[in-house]
Design an enzyme around this catalytic site. Structure first.
Site, PDB file in Angstrom:
ATOM      1  N   LYS A  19       0.872  -1.175   0.000  1.00 33.91           N
ATOM      2  CA  LYS A  19       0.000   0.000   0.000  1.00 33.91           C
ATOM      3  C   LYS A  19       0.906   1.220   0.000  1.00 33.91           C
ATOM      4  O   LYS A  19       2.017   1.162   0.549  1.00 33.91           O
ATOM      5  CB  LYS A  19      -0.850   0.007   1.283  1.00 33.91           C
ATOM      6  CG  LYS A  19      -2.112   0.781   1.186  1.00 33.91           C
ATOM      7  CD  LYS A  19      -3.247  -0.093   0.695  1.00 33.91           C
ATOM      8  CE  LYS A  19      -4.515   0.702   0.549  1.00 33.91           C
ATOM      9  NZ  LYS A  19      -5.626  -0.134   0.113  1.00 33.91           N
ATOM     10  N   GLY A  31     -23.058   4.214  -2.000  1.00 34.07           N
ATOM     11  CA  GLY A  31     -21.892   4.677  -2.758  1.00 34.07           C
ATOM     12  C   GLY A  31     -21.531   3.665  -3.829  1.00 34.07           C
ATOM     13  O   GLY A  31     -22.396   2.955  -4.360  1.00 34.07           O
ATOM     14  N   GLY A  47     -25.631   2.360   2.949  1.00 28.69           N
ATOM     15  CA  GLY A  47     -24.653   2.988   2.053  1.00 28.69           C
ATOM     16  C   GLY A  47     -25.115   2.888   0.616  1.00 28.69           C
ATOM     17  O   GLY A  47     -25.566   1.827   0.174  1.00 28.69           O
ATOM     18  N   GLY A  97     -22.574   0.112  -2.321  1.00 29.31           N
ATOM     19  CA  GLY A  97     -24.006  -0.049  -2.034  1.00 29.31           C
ATOM     20  C   GLY A  97     -24.871   0.061  -3.280  1.00 29.31           C
ATOM     21  O   GLY A  97     -25.775  -0.759  -3.488  1.00 29.31           O
TER      22      GLY A  97
HETATM   23  P1  NAD Z   1     -18.424   5.675  -1.132  1.00 26.64           P
HETATM   24  O1  NAD Z   1     -17.726   6.848  -0.562  1.00 26.64           O
HETATM   25  O2  NAD Z   1     -18.638   5.577  -2.613  1.00 26.64           O
HETATM   26  O3  NAD Z   1     -19.885   5.547  -0.458  1.00 26.64           O
HETATM   27  C1  NAD Z   1     -20.114   5.549   0.916  1.00 26.64           C
HETATM   28  C2  NAD Z   1     -21.620   5.583   1.135  1.00 26.64           C
HETATM   29  O4  NAD Z   1     -21.894   5.486   2.531  1.00 26.64           O
HETATM   30  C3  NAD Z   1     -22.285   6.866   0.653  1.00 26.64           C
HETATM   31  O5  NAD Z   1     -23.511   6.554   0.027  1.00 26.64           O
HETATM   32  C4  NAD Z   1     -22.547   7.624   1.951  1.00 26.64           C
HETATM   33  O6  NAD Z   1     -23.625   8.554   1.873  1.00 26.64           O
HETATM   34  C5  NAD Z   1     -22.856   6.477   2.868  1.00 26.64           C
HETATM   35  N1  NAD Z   1     -22.764   6.821   4.295  1.00 26.64           N
HETATM   36  C6  NAD Z   1     -21.820   7.560   4.905  1.00 26.64           C
HETATM   37  N2  NAD Z   1     -22.107   7.656   6.221  1.00 26.64           N
HETATM   38  C7  NAD Z   1     -23.244   6.969   6.413  1.00 26.64           C
HETATM   39  C8  NAD Z   1     -24.045   6.685   7.553  1.00 26.64           C
HETATM   40  N3  NAD Z   1     -23.719   7.153   8.760  1.00 26.64           N
HETATM   41  N4  NAD Z   1     -25.137   5.907   7.396  1.00 26.64           N
HETATM   42  C9  NAD Z   1     -25.478   5.428   6.176  1.00 26.64           C
HETATM   43  N5  NAD Z   1     -24.763   5.655   5.073  1.00 26.64           N
HETATM   44  C10 NAD Z   1     -23.659   6.419   5.197  1.00 26.64           C
HETATM   45  O7  NAD Z   1     -17.654   4.410  -0.577  1.00 26.64           O
HETATM   46  P2  NAD Z   1     -17.583   2.953  -1.221  1.00 26.64           P
HETATM   47  O8  NAD Z   1     -16.464   2.902  -2.206  1.00 26.64           O
HETATM   48  O9  NAD Z   1     -18.946   2.517  -1.614  1.00 26.64           O
HETATM   49  O10 NAD Z   1     -17.089   2.126   0.051  1.00 26.64           O
HETATM   50  C11 NAD Z   1     -17.970   1.777   1.119  1.00 26.64           C
HETATM   51  C12 NAD Z   1     -17.233   0.826   2.056  1.00 26.64           C
HETATM   52  O11 NAD Z   1     -16.795  -0.305   1.314  1.00 26.64           O
HETATM   53  C13 NAD Z   1     -15.968   1.367   2.730  1.00 26.64           C
HETATM   54  O12 NAD Z   1     -15.837   0.735   3.970  1.00 26.64           O
HETATM   55  C14 NAD Z   1     -14.846   0.908   1.803  1.00 26.64           C
HETATM   56  O13 NAD Z   1     -13.615   0.795   2.486  1.00 26.64           O
HETATM   57  C15 NAD Z   1     -15.384  -0.476   1.459  1.00 26.64           C
HETATM   58  N6  NAD Z   1     -14.818  -1.038   0.218  1.00 26.64           N
HETATM   59  C16 NAD Z   1     -14.972  -0.427  -0.986  1.00 26.64           C
HETATM   60  C17 NAD Z   1     -14.464  -1.030  -2.133  1.00 26.64           C
HETATM   61  C18 NAD Z   1     -14.671  -0.421  -3.493  1.00 26.64           C
HETATM   62  O14 NAD Z   1     -14.363  -1.106  -4.473  1.00 26.64           O
HETATM   63  N7  NAD Z   1     -15.173   0.788  -3.598  1.00 26.64           N
HETATM   64  C19 NAD Z   1     -13.765  -2.234  -2.049  1.00 26.64           C
HETATM   65  C20 NAD Z   1     -13.626  -2.854  -0.798  1.00 26.64           C
HETATM   66  C21 NAD Z   1     -14.166  -2.243   0.322  1.00 26.64           C
END
Ligand code: NAD
Length: 381
Positions: free
Chosen positions: A77, A182, A180, A185
């Protein structure tokens, strides 16, 4: 400041490189954790508060993630101290890439993480004059833009389908609640709907939606494309439920896909789902994991369930010097096969050994890394 030597244990890190550049103010670090199964690979994070200790912990997680999905890379990383929204971002990125030109691409390849986008990966390729220096670029450049493809959320739903079938809970018609909206989700919502599940709850930072009869996923997806996180308010005409309620609504499947540490013992006690699939990293505390295990709730651990991005990164690594654009359908099919197999294997191991699924997953990854270290003579056999 972390004492780098104190971070080292039997697994790694094997190499830590700190770099700085006076004119741009760039400061950053690369941690290569364990390369027994292949060169170190993991994303590149930019944040004002990143530390060597944090990057080392994330590099270790990558060691386990690659091993758990049985792909042949090791953990690594990189972290840059800085504001990812700052005007000097490009200059800082270019300085960071140049400073690591001894290690990149033979020992490390830049990738996406918090604060870095597809466009930043392209800048790094440009700076080093090497298409192999970074992955995660846009498909215009022949890259694999994993967030835009939604592979992680897709994989989360595939894992839920595999485990649901294994525990006699058909996903078709099952009620699903997702925290979530994002990258993870929103893609999960779409795939769950395709698999015939009824998505009854979703949330974003702006609030939660709940409809026991099932949300209109097509409408929600359209609103999400236009309004992003605000889609929940648009959908509900502004009247949303309290945040956190989505975790405990009546449902068969729960997917935390937003933040870490959202399920503690108290929440774990109130969860109605029979299956929890961890889309987010570290959403469930160890105490909550034990509560869920005692209650017979099946949990698919984060680094098994959300490894879709890792599988896509594996394809991106292979595609770096290829003339052919990677096929998104081939990537999705591989995500599905790998993650389904792993999730079922971890479930069966946890039942056989009488340990939590997190413990079983960690043990599986460690065994694979240790076997490679033995074969390479890095530890006594
Ligand atoms: P993102 O920033 O695209 O989305 C995060 C989402 O969570 C948003 O919709 C935001 O509004 C929502 N959120 C924030 N606070 C909140 C709360 N208190 N209650 C409800 N919803 C809330 O992030 P992402 O890329 O979708 O990642 C989400 C999680 O998945 C993180 O833990 C990240 O480390 C993990 N993750 C992501 C990936 C990837 O490929 N993007 C891969 C592995 C793990």
């Amino acid at each position: 400041m972390s004492d780098v030597l104190s971070l080292m244990d039997q697994w790694g890190p094997e190499k830590v490189v700190s770099v700085s550049h006076t004119r741009t103010g760039m400061k950053g670090v690369l941690v290569i954790d364990n390369t027994a199964r292949g060169m170190g690979k993991g994303g590149t994070r930019m944040s004002p508060t990143v530390t060597t200790g944090e990057v080392a912990r994330l590099a270790r997680v990558m060691t386990w993630k690659w091993a758990a999905v049985d792909l042949f890379y090791g953990g690594a990383k990189a972290g840059i101290v800085g504001d990812p929204t700052g005007r000097d971002k490009e200059a800082v990125l270019r300085a960071f890439a140049r400073a690591l030109s001894n290690e990149v691409p033979a020992e490390y390849v830049f990738g996406l993480d918090m604060g870095l986008t597809e466009d930043d990966a392209a800048i790094i390729q440009d700076e080093l004059g090497d298409r192999g220096a970074a992955v995660g670029t846009d498909s215009v450049l022949g890259g694999v833009p994993y967030d835009r493809l939604g592979v992680t959320g897709y994989g989360v739903a595939e894992v839920a389908d595999a485990l649901a079938a294994r525990i006699g809970l058909p996903l078709a018609g099952a009620r699903v609640a997702i925290q979530g909206l994002g990258a993870v989700g929103s893609a999960a919502v779409r795939r769950f709907a395709e698999l015939g599940a009824t998505v009854v709850a979703v949330s974003s930072v702006h609030g939660a939606l709940y409809d026991p009869a099932g949300l209109d996923v097509e409408r929600l997806s359209r609103l999400h494309a236009e309004f992003g996180d605000l889609a929940v308010k648009e959908y509900a005409g502004g009247v949303v439920q309290a945040l956190g309620s989505e975790l405990v609504v009546p449902a068969e499947v729960l997917v935390p896909a937003a933040l870490q540490d959202v399920i503690d013992e108290k929440v774990a006690d109130r969860i109605t789902a029979r299956l929890v699939v961890e889309g987010a990293n570290l959403p469930t505390s160890p105490a909550a994991q034990r509560v869920l295990a005692e209650r017979g709730v099946v949990v698919v651990p984060d680094f098994i369930a959300n490894a879709g991005g890792v599988v896509a990164a594996g394809f991106a690594m292979d595609a770096r010097y290829s003339a052919f654009r990677p096929d998104a359908e081939v990537i999705r099919a591989s995500v599905s096969t790998k993650l389904r197999e792993n999730a079922v294997r971890v479930y069966e191991e946890s039942a056989r050994r009488g340990v939590t699924s997190h413990e079983a997953a960690r043990a599986l990854a460690q065994e694979r890394v240790l076997a490679a270290m033995r074969l390479k003579g890095r530890v006594a056999s």
